[in-house]
Design a protein around this motif. Structure first.
Motif, mmCIF file in Angstrom:
data_model
loop_
_atom_site.group_PDB
_atom_site.id
_atom_site.type_symbol
_atom_site.label_atom_id
_atom_site.label_comp_id
_atom_site.label_asym_id
_atom_site.label_seq_id
_atom_site.Cartn_x
_atom_site.Cartn_y
_atom_site.Cartn_z
ATOM 1 N N SER A 190 8.793 -2.765 -3.672
ATOM 2 C CA SER A 190 9.744 -2.464 -2.556
ATOM 3 C C SER A 190 9.601 -3.443 -1.655
ATOM 4 C CB SER A 190 9.629 -1.104 -1.898
ATOM 5 O OG SER A 190 9.358 -0.096 -2.769
ATOM 6 N N SER A 191 10.811 -3.872 -1.126
ATOM 7 C CA SER A 191 10.915 -4.814 -0.322
ATOM 8 C C SER A 191 10.360 -4.577 1.265
ATOM 9 C CB SER A 191 12.112 -5.603 -0.254
ATOM 10 O OG SER A 191 13.252 -4.346 0.512
ATOM 11 N N PHE A 192 10.421 -5.587 2.029
ATOM 12 C CA PHE A 192 9.677 -5.181 3.479
ATOM 13 C C PHE A 192 10.123 -4.235 4.333
ATOM 14 C CE2 PHE A 192 9.173 -5.872 7.778
ATOM 15 C CZ PHE A 192 7.720 -5.935 8.004
ATOM 16 N N ILE A 193 11.623 -4.122 4.277
ATOM 17 C CA ILE A 193 12.170 -3.331 5.397
ATOM 18 C C ILE A 193 12.052 -1.690 4.925
ATOM 19 C CG2 ILE A 193 14.584 -2.478 6.393
ATOM 20 C CD1 ILE A 193 13.766 -5.144 7.184
ATOM 21 N N PRO A 194 12.456 -1.320 3.746
ATOM 22 C CA PRO A 194 12.051 0.070 3.344
ATOM 23 C C PRO A 194 10.862 0.369 3.306
ATOM 24 C CG PRO A 194 12.696 -1.212 1.340
ATOM 25 C CD PRO A 194 13.008 -2.121 2.347
ATOM 26 N N VAL A 195 9.829 -0.687 3.082
ATOM 27 C CA VAL A 195 8.505 -0.162 3.387
ATOM 28 C C VAL A 195 7.972 0.116 4.758
ATOM 29 C CG1 VAL A 195 6.063 -1.183 3.146
ATOM 30 C CG2 VAL A 195 7.475 -1.572 1.293
ATOM 31 N N PHE A 196 8.519 -0.799 5.632
ATOM 32 C CA PHE A 196 8.116 -0.453 7.061
ATOM 33 C C PHE A 196 8.570 0.520 7.455
ATOM 34 C CE2 PHE A 196 9.298 -1.153 11.402
ATOM 35 C CZ PHE A 196 8.266 -1.653 12.141
ATOM 36 N N PHE A 197 10.019 0.730 7.307
ATOM 37 C CA PHE A 197 10.593 2.139 7.691
ATOM 38 C C PHE A 197 9.982 3.410 6.980
ATOM 39 C CE2 PHE A 197 13.533 -0.748 9.397
ATOM 40 C CZ PHE A 197 13.582 -0.330 10.610
ATOM 41 N N GLY A 198 9.728 3.203 5.590
ATOM 42 C CA GLY A 198 9.148 4.416 5.082
ATOM 43 C C GLY A 198 7.622 4.736 5.517
ATOM 44 N N LEU A 199 6.895 3.721 5.727
ATOM 45 C CA LEU A 199 5.495 3.978 6.263
ATOM 46 C C LEU A 199 5.625 4.774 7.862
ATOM 47 C CD1 LEU A 199 3.302 0.952 5.260
ATOM 48 C CD2 LEU A 199 3.571 3.149 4.510
ATOM 49 N N LEU A 200 6.668 3.868 8.282
ATOM 50 C CA LEU A 200 6.908 4.752 9.809
ATOM 51 C C LEU A 200 7.011 6.162 9.799
ATOM 52 C CD1 LEU A 200 6.703 3.006 12.454
ATOM 53 C CD2 LEU A 200 9.094 3.120 12.698
ATOM 54 N N VAL A 201 8.042 6.455 8.803
ATOM 55 C CA VAL A 201 8.119 7.902 8.595
ATOM 56 C C VAL A 201 7.046 8.620 8.293
ATOM 57 C CG1 VAL A 201 9.534 9.629 7.263
ATOM 58 C CG2 VAL A 201 10.755 7.507 8.190
ATOM 59 N N ALA A 202 6.385 8.130 6.998
ATOM 60 C CA ALA A 202 5.084 8.603 6.829
ATOM 61 C C ALA A 202 4.047 8.673 7.897
ATOM 62 C CB ALA A 202 4.318 7.933 5.578
ATOM 63 N N LEU B 3 4.458 11.661 0.569
ATOM 64 C CA LEU B 3 5.798 11.140 1.107
ATOM 65 C C LEU B 3 6.183 9.810 0.654
ATOM 66 C CD1 LEU B 3 7.075 12.828 3.309
ATOM 67 C CD2 LEU B 3 6.386 11.115 4.958
ATOM 68 N N ILE B 4 5.290 9.010 0.358
ATOM 69 C CA ILE B 4 5.243 7.701 -0.065
ATOM 70 C C ILE B 4 5.846 7.857 -1.443
ATOM 71 C CG2 ILE B 4 4.336 5.577 -0.934
ATOM 72 C CD1 ILE B 4 2.557 5.660 1.560
ATOM 73 N N GLY B 5 5.434 8.594 -2.129
ATOM 74 C CA GLY B 5 5.744 8.968 -3.646
ATOM 75 C C GLY B 5 7.421 9.505 -3.502
ATOM 76 N N THR B 6 7.495 10.599 -2.476
ATOM 77 C CA THR B 6 8.868 11.017 -2.516
ATOM 78 C C THR B 6 9.735 10.239 -2.110
ATOM 79 O OG1 THR B 6 7.617 12.932 -1.464
ATOM 80 C CG2 THR B 6 10.142 13.213 -1.572
ATOM 81 N N LEU B 7 9.469 9.228 -1.169
ATOM 82 C CA LEU B 7 10.573 8.372 -0.773
ATOM 83 C C LEU B 7 10.730 7.102 -1.820
ATOM 84 C CD1 LEU B 7 9.311 7.822 3.096
ATOM 85 C CD2 LEU B 7 11.459 8.946 2.189
ATOM 86 N N GLY B 8 9.976 7.190 -2.884
ATOM 87 C CA GLY B 8 10.019 6.311 -3.902
ATOM 88 C C GLY B 8 9.677 4.994 -3.699
ATOM 89 N N TYR C 221 -5.827 5.058 6.230
ATOM 90 C CA TYR C 221 -6.804 5.010 5.104
ATOM 91 C C TYR C 221 -5.960 4.973 3.861
ATOM 92 C CZ TYR C 221 -11.013 6.679 2.422
ATOM 93 O OH TYR C 221 -12.006 6.841 1.604
ATOM 94 N N ALA C 222 -5.074 5.494 3.558
ATOM 95 C CA ALA C 222 -4.370 5.755 2.305
ATOM 96 C C ALA C 222 -3.956 4.300 2.026
ATOM 97 C CB ALA C 222 -3.218 6.680 2.233
ATOM 98 N N MET C 223 -3.342 3.502 3.005
ATOM 99 C CA MET C 223 -2.855 2.137 2.925
ATOM 100 C C MET C 223 -3.955 1.056 2.510
ATOM 101 S SD MET C 223 0.615 2.165 2.442
ATOM 102 C CE MET C 223 -0.088 3.331 1.321
ATOM 103 N N TYR C 224 -4.939 1.424 3.485
ATOM 104 C CA TYR C 224 -6.056 0.352 3.423
ATOM 105 C C TYR C 224 -6.808 0.514 2.164
ATOM 106 C CZ TYR C 224 -10.114 -2.111 5.523
ATOM 107 O OH TYR C 224 -10.872 -3.075 5.782
ATOM 108 N N GLN C 225 -7.407 1.747 1.918
ATOM 109 C CA GLN C 225 -8.187 1.837 0.758
ATOM 110 C C GLN C 225 -7.485 1.844 -0.560
ATOM 111 O OE1 GLN C 225 -11.071 1.304 1.781
ATOM 112 N NE2 GLN C 225 -11.590 2.584 3.761
ATOM 113 N N THR C 226 -6.243 2.335 -0.500
ATOM 114 C CA THR C 226 -5.255 2.607 -1.676
ATOM 115 C C THR C 226 -5.803 3.740 -2.451
ATOM 116 O OG1 THR C 226 -6.035 0.766 -3.162
ATOM 117 C CG2 THR C 226 -4.190 0.189 -1.475
ATOM 118 N N THR C 227 -6.856 4.490 -2.203
ATOM 119 C CA THR C 227 -7.264 5.373 -3.120
ATOM 120 C C THR C 227 -7.466 6.843 -2.040
ATOM 121 O OG1 THR C 227 -8.614 3.753 -4.266
ATOM 122 C CG2 THR C 227 -9.084 6.234 -4.715
ATOM 123 N N ILE C 228 -7.211 7.885 -2.527
ATOM 124 C CA ILE C 228 -7.446 9.097 -1.527
ATOM 125 C C ILE C 228 -8.235 10.172 -2.486
ATOM 126 C CG2 ILE C 228 -5.641 8.835 -0.015
ATOM 127 C CD1 ILE C 228 -4.148 10.738 -1.868
#
Lengths: 409, 351, 432
Positions: free
Chosen positions: B109-121, B99-104, B266-273
């Motif tokens: 990316s700046s804070f706002i899109p990241v925040f809402f993107g992650l929320l959606v994810a 989803l993070i990939g799809t949302l681009g 996990y994905a955000m913390y380790q940055t590897t899946i």
């Protein structure tokens, strides 16, 4: 350990490179490959198989007068998700009992070769490994275990060859590269496999010889979710560079990220040919992030793409055409070359018998190939010693320099 | 079933035994940190190294805690070790990463899109994993309610293989990097020389509210009460008019949602899946659930945090190759000292 | 659960299937058997169903014929000449031995063991340590040799005759079984599973990591993921030493092991110990109250189950010519457990069939049949991509279609059926 004649066979000399022998008619022969097609190594092994297929296709399914069939065997099982001794030895037996067997390409993992070599050696089946670099499979050089390599050849008959240089050379190249880049204290990790742990052992020897300090050689748990605490330890020990001895599939990306974060953005990060692939260097394909690109250097025994002979260029073009991959996995080249060498040896053997093919294989001299020009020595090792040091640029391997390393450990 | 243990001694000695059990366990758990603390003090004169271990351990452990709750919920209600739960967690990670990939979203990316993107994810991953878990229950476990106890264990393993294959086809056999949107390893603050990174903050910020919501839900709401009743005694719960099937589905839904959330963190913390992360992560989280007392929510959280700390200390001092062995040794010790776990005794089978 | 099973429900004294012949095998010969029959309450609904073979036939004929056919298979050229097929058959038989061992622990005694791979590891390391060149430095690099012949005499390392190694493997695994069993004595149900799982993982980790700890003049304890290979071949008195390329002797030896293990299994099941296991499994309090020594009985189950695992592990190590720590993973425990459950918990013949069926699926059906299907259909699809899923799907399907196993043990089956009739709404487990 008197069984084997300590590797000084005479046959290669008599086999000769003369390919002029004429046979009345060609036989129908089979080339087997035995690779783990399931689980984590799938990406590389698929590339190997595709490379081999391409080579056979280019040759029109022929080697001299002989018609060649290629059969790809799987030495992994679904239940294990990686190679298993059962599957590898069953494959080797299958090749051993088949009348039409000409060459056995494999294994991918050095541990698996330990299982198949004794079987194939007893049956006299010539073997070409496209990936094994473990020292002890062919020589008793430093880094090997006692009794190696003779214990793998119970009849004393050498049948095993490989087209990748053994680790001794790569280790020396890596150490040379790190010294050249100004590393003083290097933290090392290894993945505990035959390849990773074996290479780490020779890196230790080489570092001692060349006067480079290794602060650690930590074996890692490949399933760990991160290595931050381990990296902190390296930082505390004053390391300024990091080297990983292992393959991508054993959590290489995570290690590079964590060690980069701990050691800082000036630290050099090094890896062997086990990580020289798109899956490791390209962020797009799930590799290291772009921000690490300038810190990472890897070594591979392949030349810079622009230095490839025309047939190498041709290979890239055709591979891209056939499989739709613009930057093939390095193992594609090894698979391609393994098959090319097999076909070449079959052609030079004349009658296509296993014995003659083996002699021809060991008599390979100054063969110009996509990997460069090489010969096969009496141990079955390739004479390639030049290692290419590659940097990473925009998620792609970028040829940096050729390292002439001292092969002696 | 409760009484089916080997006859114990008289009550007095039983009590003493239990005391020893409790303290023995605490002593065992404190052993490593205390040794390391003494060691650090004598060598460096401060506790920074231990502090770093513990901070990393707690934030890592928070992820395990979320997964462990899934095990504990399911085990509490149907007494099944849901082997596929780890894979649900893995699928959660994969959903978020895709989803993070799809949302681009990228590192830039700046804070706002990241925040809402992650929320959606987060929401999508939770819904996806939760639904998947419910489906698995329907397909693989419900038909086997009257089968021998071990039959669903095998279907769970079967499901776990299938999901691993899905992961393998989806993202390939190698570990996959995820864009480091939060700059996970960047130092946020330094307290007494101990650095706290973005990743640590993330795992606390997501985990704690989720845990509070979840416990409140199970303790207060009607459905939560139904869950607890079913866990206590399914037969009696049914007689009370509780729809056992729905309750079980709900349990799987909740467990799956938490696993999905854990997947995103996990994905955000380790940055590897990795397709295999669910298998190993699952075993660790399961250990955490058992350590805290299987069937007990707070126990699962506690267990997760403790396991996280043990892992980090072991990585740092004993070598990462030994970490799994250390974790499992602790598990054996706990089983020997206090089989019901640290806060256990809330299930039918605690013994 | 389909209706057919319920109708078939046999009386306890009148077994229908050929599967359980030797439950009654010793009837009249030993008092103990009669006692076991008395202990079990008669089932009022029980009636004879189907046709019944006379006792002697049930007892010996069918298994005898099956074994004779199995022993003669290698003489068929299309089977015997294929070394890889013979090897896979030998491996399948080794798995039979292993599954029969686990069946004692899980099926007979009801102790769910998720760490059975530990015994495989110990058995294999018995070979790695005492029948290979692993300890190359002992005795001034000249090696220690004991009852071995031929080439092996010249090799460094410790080389014992395989039969002695088998004894060592049995001793090692029996001890290991007891040690693993001890902490589980107070526990029940899934808690036993958890502890055994943890032990299995710890043993696996030790196998991987002890390649850095050296003993006996600088040799590491295990070779970790690099593997100890090659190892000695089986060298039996009065026979030629086994060879790498001819797998027929290996197969016969494996069959011989299976026969012995089957025999021991039947005897154990019908012995006092066997009944004690069942009693503990069914109702621990009642059993203990009746004077069944719980500790001894449980430890015996672990010990004997472990010993079979050790025998099989030693054989497999020698057959496959390697002892590699990568073999000792959790998934292996699950594989053997799946064999037992698939065959039918506690049912000896069922477990034999379960082990063979799963071996066929893993080594033949998936790689040789299913993987070829897309190619035969002219599709460019590589089936190896989804073998994990196929394997998982087959497990799932088999359990949903026949959760009681292919050949369920009568007692287990009866419980299930009764259970299904009384409480339909119970959850996955009604029994701990």
């Amino acid at each position: 350990m008197g069984v084997a004649a300590c590797g000084d066979e005479d046959e290669p000399a008599t086999g000769g490179g003369n390919s002029g022998d004429q046979t009345a008619e060609g036989k129908s022969l089979t080339v087997f490959s035995s690779l783990p097609l399931q689980g984590a190594s799938r990406v590389q092994t698929e590339a190997l198989v595709n490379g081999a297929k391409l080579a056979l296709e280019q040759a029109g399914g022929k080697a001299g007068a002989h018609t060649i069939k290629y059969e790809s065997l799987d030495d992994s099982t679904a239940q294990a998700g990686s190679w298993t001794p059962e599957a590898e030895s069953a494959n080797a037996l299958k090749a051993a009992q088949d009348e039409s067997t000409a060459v056995y390409i494999g294994a991918f993992n050095s541990g698996a070769s330990k299982v198949s070599i004794p079987i194939l050696s007893e049956a006299g089946v010539p073997q070409i490994s496209p990936a094994n670099t473990y020292v002890g499979l062919t020589t008793n050089d430093p880094g090997s275990e006692p009794g190696e390599p003779d214990k793998y050849y119970p009849t004393g008959d050498r049948t095993y060859t490989r087209i990748v240089p053994k680790d001794t050379i790569q280790a020396a190249a890596l150490v040379t590269l790190m010294k050249q880049d100004g590393c003083t204290k290097v933290a090392m990790t290894n993945d505990k496999e035959v390849y990773g742990a074996g290479l780490a052992r020779v890196i230790e020897l080489s570092a001692k010889e060349q006067g480079l300090t290794l602060t650690s050689n930590d074996a890692i748990d490949k399933n760990a979710s991160n290595y931050r605490s381990l990296a902190q330890k390296a930082k505390a020990a004053g390391a300024d560079c990091f080297i990983y001895s292992g393959i991508t599939a054993n959590n290489a990306v995570q290690q590079f990220k964590d060690f980069a974060a701990a050691l800082g953005s000036d630290a050099g990060l090094y890896g062997p040919d086990g990580v020289a692939e798109t899956g490791f260097v390209s962020e797009k394909d799930g590799g290291i992030p772009a921000s690490l690109n300038k810190q990472v250097k890897v070594t591979v025994a392949t030349l810079s793409p622009d230095q490839y002979p025309p047939e190498g260029q041709e290979f890239f073009k055709q591979f891209t055409e056939k499989y739709g991959v613009s930057n093939p996995d390095p193992y594609a080249i090894y698979g391609y070359e393994a098959m090319k060498l097999a076909l070449d040896a079959i052609e030079r053997s004349g009658d296509g018998s296993k014995e003659k093919i083996k002699e021809a294989l060991f008599a390979t001299k100054d063969r110009s190939s996509v990997l460069g020009t090489y010969s096969i020595d009496e141990n079955g090792d390739t004479t390639l010693t030049d290692y290419g040091a590659y940097g990473v640029e925009n998620g792609e391997l970028k040829f940096d320099q050729t390292i002439k390393a001292q092969a002696q450990g | 079933m409760e009484a089916a243990s080997i006859p114990a001694g008289p009550p007095a000695s039983q009590r003493i035994k239990q005391l020893i059990g409790t303290y023995g366990l605490t002593a065992v758990l404190l052993l490593l940190p205390v040794i390391f603390a003494i060691n650090d003090l004598s060598e460096q004169g401060n506790l920074v190294r231990l502090g770093e271990n513990l901070v990393a351990g707690l934030s890592n452990g928070a992820i395990w805690a979320l997964v462990a709750i899934g095990y504990t919920l399911v085990y509490g209600i149907v007494e099944l070790i849901n082997f596929a739960h780890g894979e649900i967690f893995m699928i959660g990670s994969f959903i978020s990463a895709s989803l993070i990939g799809t949302l681009g979203l990228t590192v830039d990316s700046s804070f706002i899109p990241v925040f809402f993107g992650l929320l959606v994810a987060l929401v999508v991953a939770m819904i996806g994993s939760g639904t998947l878990n419910v489906l698995i229950e329907r397909v693989a476990y419900r038909p086997l309610r009257n089968a021998p106890k071990l039959a669903p264990l095998i279907t769970a393993v079967g499901m776990s293989f299938i999901l691993q294959n899905v992961g393998l086809l989806w993202k390939g056999g190698n570990q996959q990097g995820v864009p480091d949107l939060l700059d996970a390893q960047k130092t946020l603050v330094t307290v007494f020389g101990v650095t706290i990174e973005h990743a640590d903050l993330l795992s606390i910020v997501v985990t704690v509210p989720l845990l509070i919501v979840m416990t409140t839900f199970i303790n207060r709401s009607r459905l939560g009460k139904a869950m607890r009743a079913t866990a206590q005694d399914p037969e009696a719960a049914r007689l009370q008019g509780i729809n056992v099937d729905t309750t079980i589905s709900l349990t799987f839904l909740l467990g799956g949602m938490l696993a999905g959330a854990a997947g995103l963190i996990y994905a955000m913390y380790q940055t590897t899946i990795w397709f295999f992360q669910g298998f190993t992560g699952g075993l660790i989280a399961f250990t955490a659930a058992v350590m805290g007392g299987i069937g007990n929510l707070r126990g699962a959280v506690l267990g997760g945090l403790i396991i996280g700390c043990i892992q980090q200390m072991s990585d740092n001092r004993l070598g990462s190759e030994w970490t799994p062995a250390i974790v499992f040794s602790y598990l054996v010790l706990i089983m020997v000292f206090k089989p019901s776990g640290l806060l256990g005794e809330q299930t039918r089978d605690a013994g | 659960m389909d209706a057919g099973d319920r109708v078939q429900l046999p009386g306890l004294d009148h077994g229908v299937q050929a599967v359980g012949p030797s439950r009654r095998a010793d009837e009249g010969r030993r008092m103990s058997v009669a006692a076991s029959e008395v202990q079990t309450p008669p089932d009022p609904t029980g009636k004879k169903s189907g046709f019944q073979l006379p006792g002697w036939a049930e007892k010996g004929l069918i298994p005898g014929v099956v074994l004779a056919i199995a022993a003669l298979l290698p003489f068929i050229p299309s089977i015997g000449d294929k070394a890889n097929l013979m090897q896979q058959m030998a491996v399948a038989l080794a798995y039979v031995v292993m599954a029969l061992g686990l069946n004692i622990i899980v099926g007979f005694a009801g102790l769910l063991d998720l760490g059975y791979v530990a015994f495989f590891a110990f058995g294999a390391f018995a070979v790695g340590w005492f029948a290979s060149g692993h300890f190359a430095y002992v005795n001034d690099e000249k090696g220690i040799h004991f009852l071995v012949s031929g080439n092996t005499l010249n090799l460094p390392g410790i080389h014992f005759n395989f039969l002695i190694v088998l004894v060592i493997a049995i001793v090692l695994t029996t001890i290991a079984g007891m040690i693993i069993g001890l902490p589980t004595l107070r526990l029940r149900g899934d808690y036993i599973a958890i502890v055994t799982l943890a032990f299995g993982e710890i043993i696996g980790r030790l196998a991987v990591n002890l390649d850095e700890t050296t003993i006996l003049g600088g040799t590491p304890v295990t070779a970790g993921r690099q593997g100890i290979s090659p190892v000695d071949r089986i060298d039996l008195p009065f026979f030629e030493p086994f060879t790498v390329l001819d797998k027929k002797p290996w197969y016969w030896f494996a069959l011989f092991l299976v026969v012995i293990v089957l025999f021991v299994n039947f005897r154990l099941r019908d012995s006092r110990m066997g009944r004690a296991w069942v009693a503990l499994r069914e109702d621990e309090i009642a059993a203990v109250a009746m004077g069944v020594p719980a500790v001894k009985t449980k430890l015996m189950a672990y010990a004997s189950g472990a010993a079979f695992g050790g025998i099989s592990g030693a054989f497999l190590a020698s057959l496959l010519n390697t002892v590699n720590a990568d073999q000792f993973q959790f998934s292996f425990s699950i594989l053997v457990l799946a064999m037992v459950i698939l065959g039918g918990l506690g049912s000896i013949w069922g477990v034999v069939i379960g082990a063979i069926v799963l071996s066929i699926i893993n080594n033949y059906l998936i790689p040789d049949v299913i993987n070829g299907v897309p190619g035969d259909l002219g599709l460019e699809f590589d089936m190896t991509q989804i073998t994990f899923a196929i394997y998982g799907f087959l497990l799932l399907l088999m359990m949903i279609l026949r959760p009681q196993g292919l050949l369920p043990e009568r007692r287990h089956k009866m419980e299930l059926t009764e259970h299904a009739e009384t409480t339909d709404e119970t959850l996955y487990t009604a029994r701990a």
